[in-house]
Design a protein around this motif. Structure first.
Motif, PDB file in Angstrom:
ATOM      1  N   ASN A  96       0.864  -1.180   0.000  1.00  0.00           N
ATOM      2  CA  ASN A  96       0.000   0.000   0.000  1.00  0.00           C
ATOM      3  C   ASN A  96       0.901   1.232   0.000  1.00  0.00           C
ATOM      4  O   ASN A  96       1.523   1.555   1.011  1.00  0.00           O
ATOM      5  CB  ASN A  96      -0.900  -0.010   1.236  1.00  0.00           C
ATOM      6  N   PRO A  97       1.042   1.931  -1.132  1.00  0.00           N
ATOM      7  CA  PRO A  97       2.021   3.020  -1.226  1.00  0.00           C
ATOM      8  C   PRO A  97       1.671   4.211  -0.347  1.00  0.00           C
ATOM      9  O   PRO A  97       0.550   4.337   0.158  1.00  0.00           O
ATOM     10  CB  PRO A  97       1.980   3.388  -2.715  1.00  0.00           C
ATOM     11  N   LEU A  98       2.653   5.081  -0.175  1.00  0.00           N
ATOM     12  CA  LEU A  98       2.507   6.263   0.666  1.00  0.00           C
ATOM     13  C   LEU A  98       2.537   7.534  -0.185  1.00  0.00           C
ATOM     14  O   LEU A  98       3.127   7.559  -1.263  1.00  0.00           O
ATOM     15  CB  LEU A  98       3.640   6.342   1.694  1.00  0.00           C
ATOM     16  N   ILE A  99       1.906   8.581   0.329  1.00  0.00           N
ATOM     17  CA  ILE A  99       1.967   9.896  -0.311  1.00  0.00           C
ATOM     18  C   ILE A  99       3.122  10.682   0.301  1.00  0.00           C
ATOM     19  O   ILE A  99       3.314  10.690   1.520  1.00  0.00           O
ATOM     20  CB  ILE A  99       0.640  10.645  -0.142  1.00  0.00           C
ATOM     21  N   VAL A 100       3.897  11.333  -0.563  1.00  0.00           N
ATOM     22  CA  VAL A 100       5.017  12.164  -0.133  1.00  0.00           C
ATOM     23  C   VAL A 100       4.550  13.616  -0.076  1.00  0.00           C
ATOM     24  O   VAL A 100       3.916  14.112  -1.016  1.00  0.00           O
ATOM     25  CB  VAL A 100       6.205  12.015  -1.099  1.00  0.00           C
ATOM     26  N   THR A 135      -3.344  15.577  -4.553  1.00  0.00           N
ATOM     27  CA  THR A 135      -2.156  14.746  -4.748  1.00  0.00           C
ATOM     28  C   THR A 135      -2.037  14.399  -6.222  1.00  0.00           C
ATOM     29  O   THR A 135      -3.020  14.011  -6.855  1.00  0.00           O
ATOM     30  CB  THR A 135      -2.242  13.456  -3.917  1.00  0.00           C
ATOM     31  N   LEU A 136      -0.828  14.532  -6.764  1.00  0.00           N
ATOM     32  CA  LEU A 136      -0.566  14.225  -8.166  1.00  0.00           C
ATOM     33  C   LEU A 136       0.422  13.080  -8.271  1.00  0.00           C
ATOM     34  O   LEU A 136       1.356  12.976  -7.464  1.00  0.00           O
ATOM     35  CB  LEU A 136      -0.009  15.458  -8.884  1.00  0.00           C
ATOM     36  N   LEU A 137       0.222  12.238  -9.276  1.00  0.00           N
ATOM     37  CA  LEU A 137       1.176  11.165  -9.559  1.00  0.00           C
ATOM     38  C   LEU A 137       2.271  11.679 -10.481  1.00  0.00           C
ATOM     39  O   LEU A 137       1.989  12.335 -11.487  1.00  0.00           O
ATOM     40  CB  LEU A 137       0.463   9.984 -10.223  1.00  0.00           C
ATOM     41  N   ALA A 178       6.869  11.427   4.126  1.00  0.00           N
ATOM     42  CA  ALA A 178       5.822  10.475   3.739  1.00  0.00           C
ATOM     43  C   ALA A 178       4.804  10.408   4.864  1.00  0.00           C
ATOM     44  O   ALA A 178       5.181  10.324   6.034  1.00  0.00           O
ATOM     45  CB  ALA A 178       6.416   9.097   3.479  1.00  0.00           C
ATOM     46  N   ALA A 179       3.530  10.427   4.516  1.00  0.00           N
ATOM     47  CA  ALA A 179       2.527  10.460   5.583  1.00  0.00           C
ATOM     48  C   ALA A 179       1.183   9.945   5.106  1.00  0.00           C
ATOM     49  O   ALA A 179       0.480  10.648   4.370  1.00  0.00           O
ATOM     50  CB  ALA A 179       2.372  11.876   6.136  1.00  0.00           C
ATOM     51  N   PRO A 180       0.796   8.746   5.530  1.00  0.00           N
ATOM     52  CA  PRO A 180      -0.598   8.328   5.409  1.00  0.00           C
ATOM     53  C   PRO A 180      -1.383   8.875   6.598  1.00  0.00           C
ATOM     54  O   PRO A 180      -0.828   9.611   7.426  1.00  0.00           O
ATOM     55  CB  PRO A 180      -0.493   6.805   5.473  1.00  0.00           C
ATOM     56  N   GLU A 271      -6.098  -1.878  -9.477  1.00  0.00           N
ATOM     57  CA  GLU A 271      -6.674  -2.236  -8.186  1.00  0.00           C
ATOM     58  C   GLU A 271      -5.869  -3.334  -7.495  1.00  0.00           C
ATOM     59  O   GLU A 271      -5.778  -3.375  -6.266  1.00  0.00           O
ATOM     60  CB  GLU A 271      -8.127  -2.674  -8.375  1.00  0.00           C
ATOM     61  N   ALA A 272      -5.272  -4.228  -8.276  1.00  0.00           N
ATOM     62  CA  ALA A 272      -4.459  -5.299  -7.700  1.00  0.00           C
ATOM     63  C   ALA A 272      -3.106  -4.795  -7.227  1.00  0.00           C
ATOM     64  O   ALA A 272      -2.555  -5.288  -6.236  1.00  0.00           O
ATOM     65  CB  ALA A 272      -4.267  -6.410  -8.734  1.00  0.00           C
ATOM     66  N   ALA A 273      -2.546  -3.811  -7.933  1.00  0.00           N
ATOM     67  CA  ALA A 273      -1.244  -3.232  -7.579  1.00  0.00           C
ATOM     68  C   ALA A 273      -1.373  -1.714  -7.624  1.00  0.00           C
ATOM     69  O   ALA A 273      -0.955  -1.065  -8.572  1.00  0.00           O
ATOM     70  CB  ALA A 273      -0.155  -3.711  -8.533  1.00  0.00           C
ATOM     71  N   PRO A 274      -1.971  -1.100  -6.595  1.00  0.00           N
ATOM     72  CA  PRO A 274      -2.311   0.323  -6.655  1.00  0.00           C
ATOM     73  C   PRO A 274      -1.079   1.220  -6.631  1.00  0.00           C
ATOM     74  O   PRO A 274      -0.050   0.887  -6.048  1.00  0.00           O
ATOM     75  CB  PRO A 274      -3.166   0.533  -5.404  1.00  0.00           C
ATOM     76  N   THR A 275      -1.225   2.382  -7.276  1.00  0.00           N
ATOM     77  CA  THR A 275      -0.177   3.388  -7.283  1.00  0.00           C
ATOM     78  C   THR A 275      -0.395   4.444  -6.205  1.00  0.00           C
ATOM     79  O   THR A 275       0.451   5.327  -6.027  1.00  0.00           O
ATOM     80  CB  THR A 275      -0.125   4.091  -8.652  1.00  0.00           C
ATOM     81  N   THR A 276      -1.506   4.351  -5.500  1.00  0.00           N
ATOM     82  CA  THR A 276      -1.838   5.348  -4.491  1.00  0.00           C
ATOM     83  C   THR A 276      -2.668   4.689  -3.395  1.00  0.00           C
ATOM     84  O   THR A 276      -3.305   3.652  -3.631  1.00  0.00           O
ATOM     85  CB  THR A 276      -2.620   6.512  -5.132  1.00  0.00           C
ATOM     86  N   PRO A 277      -2.677   5.238  -2.180  1.00  0.00           N
ATOM     87  CA  PRO A 277      -3.445   4.628  -1.086  1.00  0.00           C
ATOM     88  C   PRO A 277      -4.945   4.631  -1.350  1.00  0.00           C
ATOM     89  O   PRO A 277      -5.457   5.396  -2.166  1.00  0.00           O
ATOM     90  CB  PRO A 277      -3.105   5.522   0.108  1.00  0.00           C
TER      91      PRO A 277
END
Length: 413
Positions: A96-100, A135-137, A178-180, A271-277
């Motif tokens: 589950n990735p994190l937002i920077v 938030t932007l990718l 980084a902060a969820p 959805e199987a390998a998400p790029t964002t939380p």
């Protein structure tokens, strides 16, 4: 000047033995000049709180702090060991990735590959919504961004918070954080320092108390990197889809189409390998089971809505309890459900929580998580929550509610 002392990283067991300090930090005493990314302080007490939190971050320890969206659990984003503490404290799955979070555009550009050319759509959105709840990718530079942040994905999610405490903390550390959300994984996101303390007390050293969060839901996550040029909203949030569309129309002679994940399209691989939380796992669930009451959407074929009073009366039996039970009801202030007298049922205690008026979904967004956590704190056995319209902030509200609910129930009045 902050001194840098490196301590061994806390394991989850060690973290559970910590003494947690809640430090007041008044956001009204922090300001930023338009020409500078460095904060100014009119309160020594707030500066002292921030310096202590910043030193913990530099010492590779996590810190909880307020943002305009929800409270975040932060650690140095460019240090894998520090970021791993976030996963340990939250019990967060590693995929589950994190937002920077950054405090300036210079800090943003220091994270990006030198070959990356900023899309015009991003320039427009950043000019309008940064600092803010967007938030932007971006393409991730693996030489800069640790894989633990991106869950081994080729992109990294980045935003610049507008909350003075959050932005000042990042600036004092002079490094991205980084902060969820600052809660145990799967639980509702906290919108006050007290929410964080009740959940994570003893698992971190510092909670910065900057008051209640103004937005109340996490940031909107946007992917504008795809070859077709379309803007994909991966997670609706504090910035509405309508505002994004309007900004792009006003600044772009040929505005790209805006698509919302699961509303306008599906992407099973994503959805199987998400790029964002917030895309893969169940989120936002309190201890009590949540039932979403569908009051306006048409039921699927074969489903017959229940009269609301009959449904209420049946709940005691559904809970299979011979003792008295508490049932929480989150409803809009002026809706049919919100103004409905709740029936007198032997052994049932009703606990209402108002979500605000029908015509102002921003208030519902602000109150949603506090409502779930407040009812949980009151020891309810079940939570009923009313469906809201999916325009503006209502889209993000329903995104969270559907993930929190274990059951949908169609009702009529």
């Amino acid at each position: 000047m902050l001194r840098t002392i490196f301590h061994p990283i806390l394991t989850q067991r060690q973290a559970a033995m910590l003494s947690t300090q809640v430090l007041a930090c008044d956001p009204t005493t922090i300001s930023f000049d338009s020409s500078s990314s460095q904060p100014k302080f009119s309160s020594q007490h707030s500066l002292d709180s921030l310096n202590l939190a910043a030193q913990n971050l530099i010492d590779l320890q996590p810190v909880a702090f307020p943002t305009e969206t929800v409270y975040g659990l932060g650690a140095l984003a460019l240090n894998s060991a520090a970021s791993s503490c976030i996963f340990a404290v939250k019990g967060r799955p590693p995929d589950n990735p994190l937002i920077v979070h950054v405090s300036s555009l210079d800090m943003l550009h220091s994270l990006l590959p030198s070959s990356f050319k900023m899309p015009k759509s991003y320039e427009l959105l950043m000019k309008r919504f940064w600092p803010g709840a967007l938030t932007l990718l971006f393409p991730s530079d693996p030489k800069v961004i640790p894989s633990i942040i991106t869950a081994n994905q080729p992109t990294v999610a980045i935003r610049m918070p507008s909350h003075p405490v959050a932005r000042a903390l990042i600036a004092l550390v002079n490094a991205p954080i980084a902060a969820p959300s600052a809660n145990s994984s799967g639980k509702p996101s906290p919108t006050t320092a007290e929410h964080v303390r009740r959940d994570l007390d003893g698992k971190l050293r510092v909670i910065l108390d900057g008051g209640a969060c103004g937005v109340g839901l996490e940031s909107t996550v946007v992917d504008g990197l795809q070859q077709d040029g379309k803007i994909r909203v991966l997670r609706p949030g504090g910035i509405t889809v309508e505002d994004i569309e309007q900004t792009l129309r006003h600044g772009h002679h040929d505005a790209p189409q805006v698509l919302v994940h699961r509303r306008d399209y599906r992407d099973e691989q994503l959805e199987a390998a998400p790029t964002t939380p917030g895309m893969k796992y169940r989120h936002y669930s309190p201890t009590a089971p949540v039932t979403l009451l569908m009051t306006s959407s048409p039921p699927p074929g074969g489903v017959v809505p229940s009269p609301i009073q009959s449904f209420f009366i049946s709940l005691k039996n559904e809970l299979h309890s011979s003792a008295s039970v508490k049932i929480g009801v989150l409803a809009l202030t002026d809706s049919a459900l919100g103004t409905l007298p709740l029936p007198v049922v032997s052994g049932v205690e009703w606990c209402r929580y108002a979500l605000g008026p029908v015509k102002d979904p921003s208030i519902t967004a602000q109150r949603l998580f506090d409502g779930l956590l407040t009812l949980d704190q009151r020891g309810v056995d079940m939570i009923l929550i009313e469906e809201v319209g999916e325009a503006n902030e209502g889209l993000a509200v329903m995104n969270r509610v559907r993930k929190a609910a274990s059951e949908l129930q169609w009702v009529t009045f």
